[in-house]
Design a protein around this motif. Structure first.
Motif, PDB file in Angstrom:
ATOM      1  N   GLU A   1       0.824  -1.201   0.000  1.00  0.00           N
ATOM      2  CA  GLU A   1       0.000   0.000   0.000  1.00  0.00           C
ATOM      3  C   GLU A   1       0.864   1.260   0.000  1.00  0.00           C
ATOM      4  O   GLU A   1       0.585   2.223  -0.730  1.00  0.00           O
ATOM      5  N   SER A   2       1.930   1.239   0.793  1.00  0.00           N
ATOM      6  CA  SER A   2       2.832   2.403   0.820  1.00  0.00           C
ATOM      7  C   SER A   2       3.507   2.581  -0.532  1.00  0.00           C
ATOM      8  O   SER A   2       3.673   3.722  -1.025  1.00  0.00           O
TER       9      SER A   2
ATOM     10  N   SER B   1       1.044   4.106  -2.987  1.00  0.00           N
ATOM     11  CA  SER B   1       0.837   5.533  -2.728  1.00  0.00           C
ATOM     12  C   SER B   1       2.017   6.362  -3.219  1.00  0.00           C
ATOM     13  O   SER B   1       1.840   7.426  -3.856  1.00  0.00           O
TER      14      SER B   1
ATOM     15  N   SER C   1      12.225   7.767  -0.482  1.00  0.00           N
ATOM     16  CA  SER C   1      11.312   6.958   0.346  1.00  0.00           C
ATOM     17  C   SER C   1      10.938   5.663  -0.364  1.00  0.00           C
ATOM     18  O   SER C   1      10.853   4.586   0.242  1.00  0.00           O
TER      19      SER C   1
ATOM     20  N   ILE D   1      11.643   1.678   0.874  1.00  0.00           N
ATOM     21  CA  ILE D   1      10.642   0.605   0.970  1.00  0.00           C
ATOM     22  C   ILE D   1      11.082  -0.606   0.164  1.00  0.00           C
ATOM     23  O   ILE D   1      10.932  -1.758   0.600  1.00  0.00           O
TER      24      ILE D   1
END
Length: 358
Positions: A149-150, A153, A201, A205
């Motif tokens: 999900e991250s 996004s 970022s 991840i």
């Protein structure tokens, strides 16, 4: 009780010790031979905590975290979803797996030992290899699911910022006014800074995903066991024989402790506090009549025993000669008349005048 008494007691009850030892050992041997052999297959897993990207000083903390993860995974490996998926892949029932599978962490290490017990060695090896694989897959899905999900996004934000940069660059190319160009260049710099932060970022991840996928590895796969772990026939037989012997010895000591009958001169002295004057062996009866061994067999050991008894009686009261004797016992047919008659004979043989009343 002295040592010689213990030895004498063991010799007396040696037959009971031997019988109990043989019976217990034989029973254990038969039961062990007829029991279903149980095998065990084991696999070793290693839990790796992803290395810290900030400082090498956190290596020790990573090791401690891995040990705690190992204890957590030891519980999750026997969870219902893992067992059900393993049973589904092998085409077996999942209920017996709850009792067959055990997981333990090796102390002060990052290792987990998955052990499977059962009567089918080939199936055990398959379970020992499929179970870790299923757990690794489910664990990766769980870890990656939290990051998907991250990632989605961030990907949407990257696409949006890229679109803003492209529009700003087009506007900057078409701009003719100096103030407008300065404003667009400022916006473009902000968009590029935002884009760099978002990409950073996103890379973090992805790095976390890579570390998560290598979190658990199989260090040693399970192999088909060749020998059963139980029953241990020889060990069970030896232990049962030892226990049987101990029970027999304990029973012998208990019987002797509860037995309050008098059997030896030492027992007489212990119970009554009096010394023993003599001991006469049991005489064999022939033809249903008692024998006067002191008269008919003067050289027999029994005759000598009566003569010893006579002498001891005489010396027991030297100052006041014994004039009358009473022979008695605790029960019938214990040899009172035989003893009295033979004692009368040996006393008469010394020249004394003897009257026997029976």
């Amino acid at each position: 009780m002295e040592l010689r008494q213990y030895v004498s007691l063991l010799r007396k009850w040696l037959w009971l010790v031997v019988i109990c030892t043989v019976v217990a050992g034989g029973t254990a041997y038969v039961v062990s031979k007829n029991s279903t052999p149980i095998y065990q297959a084991s696999a070793i897993l290693m839990v790796n905590q992803g290395a810290s990207t900030t400082s090498a000083d956190t290596a020790y903390a990573d090791i401690l975290t891995s040990e705690r993860l190992a204890k957590t995974y030891a519980r999750l490996l026997t969870s219902r979803p893992v067992l059900q998926e393993t049973a589904s892949r092998l085409g077996i029932d999942s209920e017996p797996l709850k009792e067959a599978v055990t997981v333990s962490s090796v102390r002060d290490t990052q290792l987990l030992e998955v052990s499977v017990e059962g009567p089918n060695p080939e199936l055990l090896a398959q379970i020992g290899n499929v179970l870790p694989a299923v757990f690794i897959e489910q664990n990766q899905e769980l870890l990656l699911g939290r990051m998907s999900e991250s990632k989605a996004s961030l990907e949407r934000e990257i696409a949006s910022v890229e679109a803003d940069i492209a529009r700003t660059q087009e506007a900057l190319s078409a701009a003719t006014d100096e103030n407008q160009r300065i404003r667009l260049e400022t916006s473009l710099a902000q968009y590029r800074s935002t884009y760099s932060n978002i990409v950073f970022s996103y890379q973090q991840i992805r790095l976390a995903e890579a570390q998560a996928t290598d979190n658990i590895v199989v260090a040693e796969p399970a192999e088909v066991p060749l020998r059963p772990i139980r029953p241990r026939t020889m060990t069970n037989t030896l232990l049962a024989a030892v226990v049987g012997a101990m029970i027999a010895v304990g029973a012998a000591f208990l019987i002797e402790y509860l037995d309050d009958t008098i059997k030896t001169p030492d027992d007489v002295a212990r119970v009554s506090g009096l010394s023993t004057l003599g001991a006469i062996a049991r005489l064999k009866e022939t033809g249903g009549t008692r024998q006067l061994v002191a008269w008919l067999q003067t050289k027999a050991p029994e005759s000598e025993a009566y003569r010893t008894l006579r002498t001891n009686i005489q010396f027991s009261s030297v100052d006041k000669p014994v004039r009358s004797l009473m022979v008695t016992s605790a029960g019938p047919s214990e040899g009172k008349s035989t003893t009295a008659a033979n004692l009368a004979v040996v006393m008469a043989q010394t020249g004394q005048r003897v009257v026997l009343v029976d």
